[in-house]
Design a protein around this motif. Structure first.
Motif, PDB file in Angstrom:
ATOM      1  N   SER A   1       2.504   0.488  -7.429  1.00 41.31           N
ATOM      2  CA  SER A   1       2.044   1.615  -8.239  1.00 41.31           C
ATOM      3  C   SER A   1       0.892   2.347  -7.541  1.00 41.31           C
ATOM      4  CB  SER A   1       1.596   1.120  -9.609  1.00 41.31           C
ATOM      5  OG  SER A   1       1.026   2.158 -10.352  1.00 41.31           O
ATOM      6  N   ASP A   2      -0.029   1.577  -6.971  1.00 40.88           N
ATOM      7  CA  ASP A   2      -1.142   2.172  -6.228  1.00 40.88           C
ATOM      8  C   ASP A   2      -0.625   2.977  -5.040  1.00 40.88           C
ATOM      9  OD1 ASP A   2      -2.862   0.806  -7.944  1.00 40.88           O
ATOM     10  OD2 ASP A   2      -3.131  -0.862  -6.541  1.00 40.88           O
TER      11      ASP A   2
ATOM     12  N   LYS B   1     -10.671   0.266  -7.314  1.00 47.44           N
ATOM     13  CA  LYS B   1      -9.877  -0.781  -7.963  1.00 47.44           C
ATOM     14  C   LYS B   1      -9.138  -1.612  -6.916  1.00 47.44           C
ATOM     15  CE  LYS B   1      -5.687  -0.097  -9.802  1.00 47.44           C
ATOM     16  NZ  LYS B   1      -4.846  -1.152  -9.308  1.00 47.44           N
ATOM     17  N   ILE B   2      -8.584  -0.937  -5.920  1.00 49.70           N
ATOM     18  CA  ILE B   2      -7.845  -1.639  -4.865  1.00 49.70           C
ATOM     19  C   ILE B   2      -8.785  -2.534  -4.061  1.00 49.70           C
ATOM     20  CG2 ILE B   2      -6.596  -1.294  -2.690  1.00 49.70           C
ATOM     21  CD1 ILE B   2      -5.476   1.323  -3.988  1.00 49.70           C
ATOM     22  N   MET B   3      -9.940  -2.024  -3.699  1.00 46.43           N
ATOM     23  CA  MET B   3     -10.876  -2.796  -2.885  1.00 46.43           C
ATOM     24  C   MET B   3     -11.429  -4.006  -3.636  1.00 46.43           C
ATOM     25  SD  MET B   3     -12.879   0.138  -0.805  1.00 46.43           S
ATOM     26  CE  MET B   3     -12.027   1.292   0.225  1.00 46.43           C
ATOM     27  N   VAL B   4     -11.694  -3.841  -4.923  1.00 44.62           N
ATOM     28  CA  VAL B   4     -12.196  -4.963  -5.722  1.00 44.62           C
ATOM     29  C   VAL B   4     -11.111  -6.031  -5.874  1.00 44.62           C
ATOM     30  CG1 VAL B   4     -12.911  -5.622  -8.058  1.00 44.62           C
ATOM     31  CG2 VAL B   4     -13.965  -3.669  -6.946  1.00 44.62           C
ATOM     32  N   ALA B   5      -9.869  -5.600  -6.121  1.00 49.82           N
ATOM     33  CA  ALA B   5      -8.770  -6.545  -6.298  1.00 49.82           C
ATOM     34  C   ALA B   5      -8.362  -7.203  -4.980  1.00 49.82           C
ATOM     35  CB  ALA B   5      -7.572  -5.834  -6.912  1.00 49.82           C
ATOM     36  N   GLY B   6      -8.603  -6.526  -3.868  1.00 47.22           N
ATOM     37  CA  GLY B   6      -8.216  -7.065  -2.570  1.00 47.22           C
ATOM     38  C   GLY B   6      -6.733  -6.922  -2.278  1.00 47.22           C
TER      39      GLY B   6
ATOM     40  N   LEU C   1      -7.058  -6.291   3.094  1.00 51.11           N
ATOM     41  CA  LEU C   1      -6.330  -5.995   1.872  1.00 51.11           C
ATOM     42  C   LEU C   1      -4.904  -6.480   2.042  1.00 51.11           C
ATOM     43  CD1 LEU C   1      -7.458  -2.307   1.211  1.00 51.11           C
ATOM     44  CD2 LEU C   1      -8.228  -4.347   0.007  1.00 51.11           C
ATOM     45  N   ARG C   2      -4.355  -6.959   0.950  1.00 49.45           N
ATOM     46  CA  ARG C   2      -2.988  -7.462   1.017  1.00 49.45           C
ATOM     47  C   ARG C   2      -2.091  -6.527   0.239  1.00 49.45           C
ATOM     48  NH1 ARG C   2      -0.574 -11.198  -2.598  1.00 49.45           N
ATOM     49  NH2 ARG C   2      -2.159 -11.219  -4.180  1.00 49.45           N
ATOM     50  N   ILE C   3      -0.845  -6.430   0.643  1.00 46.83           N
ATOM     51  CA  ILE C   3       0.129  -5.586  -0.032  1.00 46.83           C
ATOM     52  C   ILE C   3       0.923  -6.455  -1.002  1.00 46.83           C
ATOM     53  CG2 ILE C   3       2.145  -4.118   0.254  1.00 46.83           C
ATOM     54  CD1 ILE C   3       1.064  -3.369   3.001  1.00 46.83           C
ATOM     55  N   ALA C   4       0.777  -6.148  -2.285  1.00 46.39           N
ATOM     56  CA  ALA C   4       1.506  -6.890  -3.318  1.00 46.39           C
ATOM     57  C   ALA C   4       2.796  -6.170  -3.658  1.00 46.39           C
ATOM     58  CB  ALA C   4       0.630  -7.028  -4.564  1.00 46.39           C
TER      59      ALA C   4
ATOM     60  N   TYR D   1      -7.324   0.939   7.093  1.00 43.57           N
ATOM     61  CA  TYR D   1      -8.035   0.023   7.981  1.00 43.57           C
ATOM     62  C   TYR D   1      -8.016  -1.387   7.401  1.00 43.57           C
ATOM     63  CZ  TYR D   1     -11.809  -2.113  10.648  1.00 43.57           C
ATOM     64  OH  TYR D   1     -12.537  -2.950  11.440  1.00 43.57           O
ATOM     65  N   GLY D   2      -8.300  -1.487   6.106  1.00 42.36           N
ATOM     66  CA  GLY D   2      -8.310  -2.791   5.447  1.00 42.36           C
ATOM     67  C   GLY D   2      -6.957  -3.471   5.492  1.00 42.36           C
TER      68      GLY D   2
END
Length: 66
Positions: A28-29, A18-23, A62-65, A55-56
């Motif tokens: 919560s994650d 889910k995290i990788m698809v959302a970017g 990957l961005r931290i929301a 790594y991402g």
């Protein structure tokens, strides 16, 4: 072996997907991953998934929301 680590009964594999698809990774994650790490029963494939997420994040994939 499917291990459930969080409040919503989602596997670590599904959470990482889910995290990788959302970017992006939400707070919560992050809490769910922290729960998995503190549980200290991660298999090697689960550790690899978490390393890929880190790594991402480090490389801007990957961005931290908030």
């Amino acid at each position: 072996m499917k291990s459930y680590y969080n409040w919503h009964c989602i596997t670590l594999e599904a959470l990482c997907g889910k995290i990788m698809v959302a970017g992006q990774i939400t707070i919560s994650d992050r809490y769910q991953i922290r729960s998995a790490l503190l549980n200290d029963t991660l298999s090697e494939p689960e550790q690899i998934l978490i390393n890929r997420l880190l790594y991402g994040i480090r490389h801007g994939l990957l961005r931290i929301a908030d």
